[in-house]
Design an enzyme around this catalytic site. Structure first.
Site, PDB file in Angstrom:
ATOM      1  N   ASN A   1      -5.387 -11.240   4.334  1.00  9.63           N
ATOM      2  CA  ASN A   1      -6.202 -11.240   2.814  1.00  9.63           C
ATOM      3  C   ASN A   1      -5.423 -12.761   2.052  1.00  9.63           C
ATOM      4  OD1 ASN A   1      -7.060  -8.797   3.362  1.00  9.63           O
ATOM      5  ND2 ASN A   1      -5.981  -7.558   1.987  1.00  9.63           N
TER       6      ASN A   1
ATOM      7  N   ARG B   1      -8.722  -0.500  12.343  1.00  9.45           N
ATOM      8  CA  ARG B   1      -8.641   0.673  11.293  1.00  9.45           C
ATOM      9  C   ARG B   1      -9.701   1.523  12.029  1.00  9.45           C
ATOM     10  NH1 ARG B   1      -8.226  -1.906   5.450  1.00  9.45           N
ATOM     11  NH2 ARG B   1      -9.601  -3.430   6.477  1.00  9.45           N
TER      12      ARG B   1
END
Length: 661
Positions: A91, A224
């Protein structure tokens, strides 16, 4: 009065600070006003940046670092200095804080900013794997956090920073030592090598990249629960843009870029758009809707074996459509992207700059071979044209081997007597994706969209496909012919609106045994053109031809023994409409399927055109040939009328004597 003035200044000061503090941390870093980084406010924020940095050199993610800290919070951050958990490049973390410190140092050259920046750089260098990849978190954490991470451009952000430093561009105000720069250069090279090694091979062909790879096997890996192994439209785009920024790229880098661009073309989604649904100011739904005017989309996740998009909820079960997953993941995740469009927009210039590489000396100047695999004289068609003689005394034959040539091709008016001899129509493919809105050059943008533009007289093309892959986005030409005496045999011309443009007053073109497909006005222009034994395929309910024949020109478009076909569901197609008042179009002995409308012809809402055009047919066959139902201002020819419709009469003896290459 004085107190009132002080009050106003105080309020204004608070508002200015609020404007900054209301911004996200990322927005502050990338704001354009460089002078602001010399302000007291910026220095206060810089102190926060230094507090958040761990001794190992990196920063945590998703922290609004610019927010004012209490004394208690500052003491807590000091206690965390030796902690190594949650330090990451994900990020934008670490790379964006380093950029902030560089901007600070440029305005306020305090050694503490430089020291912190170099600590961050050392952290990045230390975190790199031996094979060149970077994990999402370092020190390493178990699970997907240790995978090679392209997701959200983590690794690309690091490589961009290293590239600016090694190239000494001046983008960063802080320059590392010579010894560190050597490490930076080596790290960058290893990173690019990792990118090349992980480009996914699908059925023997290079494609794009996955979001993450196993750090040991370098195979696609899961992150994920809803981020399964897959090809990624988003992450692949930024990887290719990074590769395209490299000066003097190696053959391996060029090959990676070319194949990735071809893959982007294959997997783009046209005619669709994303619609966000709101309720009470909150986004509550996201839908994929039909929109023929929308720019292309790419799926975030695609199947590794066939590029089919898929979607996932937190249960990790693949779904075929966005509508099948729950509201939380549907709204809270970016399932589509338009980032690859930037790659496609920049590719032509990159290709022009970097692909002019002969594979060997040109021994025979009148016989040139182009081959994507490097076994010819050139790897790109345009380079072969650049090398061709101007106004040659004999024909220049460019042999094009099987392959997909992703390029705009221009045969200039001084490149006369050029032949494109493809190895096969099915596998020798020239394609590009320019269209009207993309060109954005005013009302005549259509004429700049051609995949192949021919302006050299006496041009010949055989056994190849020319395609405009822009899709249903309006005017997008595959082939433009603005030259005299041009011959096409066993070629496929593929597009939607405006596929084939044949122009030039008095110019003559000949298409034999060709396949031409499109939607609206997909054969148009002012030239005299003979189509013989061709398949003319309509992809939409619209118009086949839009001739603009000059007033005193004897012939316009003539179709002899052609077959008119259509895609499933297409049932209302006109033979033509007049782009200009004196349009001439004739169909002789053609087979017309039932998609042709009974009235046959359209006046383009211009009543006067009914008396000035010449639209005619003769002894056609098929369910679509209904001469009794045609518009009354069209013509059905008789035997004596068609005597002039021979190759020699239409094209002239000078043309027909030089058809062989």
């Amino acid at each position: 009065m004085k107190l009132h003035f002080i009050y106003i200044i105080t309020i204004l000061s608070l508002n200015i600070q609020a404007q900054v503090l209301d911004k996200s941390w990322r927005a502050i870093i990338y704001q354009k006003e460089d002078a602001w980084f010399g302000s007291r406010e910026a220095q206060d924020i810089a102190d926060n940046v230094l507090l958040y940095q761990r001794d190992i050199g990196g920063w945590p993610k998703n922290v609004q670092i610019h927010k004012k800290l209490s004394d208690k919070e500052k003491r807590h951050l000091l206690k965390l200095k030796k902690e190594t958990n949650n330090i990451t490049i994900d990020n934008g973390a670490t790379t964006q804080e380093m950029l902030f410190l560089s901007k600070m140092y440029r305005q306020v050259p305090n050694i503490k900013y430089k020291t912190a920046f170099l600590q961050g750089l050392n952290y990045i260098l230390e975190a790199q794997y031996d094979h060149g990849g970077w994990p999402q978190f370092y020190p390493l954490r178990s699970g997907y956090y240790s995978h090679i991470t392209y997701n959200d451009d983590a690794m690309v952000n690091v490589l961009k920073l290293l590239k600016e430093l090694k190239d000494d561009t001046g983008f960063y105000a802080i320059k590392p030592s010579g010894e560190t720069l050597q490490k930076v250069n080596k790290a960058f090279e290893k990173g690019i090598d990792c990118i090349l090694k992980t480009q996914y091979v699908q059925n023997g062909v290079l494609t794009g990249w996955c979001a993450q790879y196993d750090e040991h096997t370098l195979l696609p890996a899961k992150a994920r629960s809803y981020e399964l192994p897959s090809l990624s439209g988003k992450e692949s785009a930024q990887i290719v843009l990074l590769l395209m920024s490299i000066e003097n790229p190696s053959p391996a880098i060029k090959d990676a870029i070319i194949h990735a661009v071809e893959w982007f073309e294959r997997v783009k989604i046209t005619g669709k758009n994303i619609k966000h649904v709101y309720a009470n100011g909150k986004r509550v739904d996201k839908k994929l809707i039909s929109d023929n005017n929308a720019s292309p989309l790419w799926a975030r996740f695609m199947e590794l074996d066939n590029n089919k998009p898929f979607f996932c909820d937190r249960d990790g079960i693949k779904k075929e459509t966005l509508a099948e997953i729950g509201q939380e993941r549907k709204v809270g995740y970016a399932w589509y992207t338009r980032e690859p469009q930037e790659v496609l927009d920049k590719y032509a210039l990159w290709n022009l700059k970097n692909s002019k590489s002969k594979t060997r000396d040109l021994n025979e100047e009148y016989n040139i071979t182009v081959a994507k695999d490097g076994t010819g004289d050139f790897v790109n068609i345009q380079d072969a044209i650049y090398a061709s003689k101007a106004f040659p005394y004999q024909r220049v034959i460019i042999h094009i081997k099987n392959g997909v040539y992703q390029e705009k091709v221009h045969v200039f008016d001084w490149n006369t007597k050029v032949s494109f001899m493809g190895e096969s129509r099915e596998k020798t493919i020239i394609r590009f994706n320019d269209f009207f809105k993309k060109m954005d050059l005013g009302r005549n943008s259509t004429f700049h969209t051609s995949t192949v533009l021919v302006e050299g007289n006496d041009f010949i093309a055989k056994n190849l496909t020319i395609e405009n892959t822009a899709g249903e986005v309006g005017q997008a030409i595959a082939l433009s012919v603005n030259a005299n005496r041009c011959y096409f045999e066993n070629c496929a011309l593929i597009g939607f609106q405006d596929t084939l443009y044949c122009t030039g007053e008095g110019y003559k073109h000949y298409f034999k045994n060709c396949y031409i497909e499109g939607s609206t006005d997909f054969i148009f222009g002012e030239a005299t053109v003979l189509f013989q034994n061709c398949i003319i395929h309509s992809k939409a309910n619209s118009y086949i031809t839009a001739a603009s024949t000059p007033k005193d020109q004897l012939f316009g478009f003539v179709f002899i023994n052609c077959s008119l076909t259509a895609s499933t569901g297409v049932s209302e197609v006109y033979l033509g409409r007049p782009w200009r008042m004196y349009a001439k179009t004739v169909f002789i002995g053609c087979e017309m399927k039932n998609h042709i409308k009974p009235e046959g012809w359209h006046n383009w809402s211009n009543k006067d055109a009914e008396t000035s055009t010449f639209y005619a047919e003769y002894k056609c066959i098929g369910e679509g040939y209904k001469p009794d139902d045609r518009v009354p201002w069209s013509h059905q020819l008789n035997t004596s009328d068609v005597e002039i419709y021979t190759v020699e009469h239409i094209l002239g003896t000078e043309f027909t004597q030089d058809l062989k290459p």
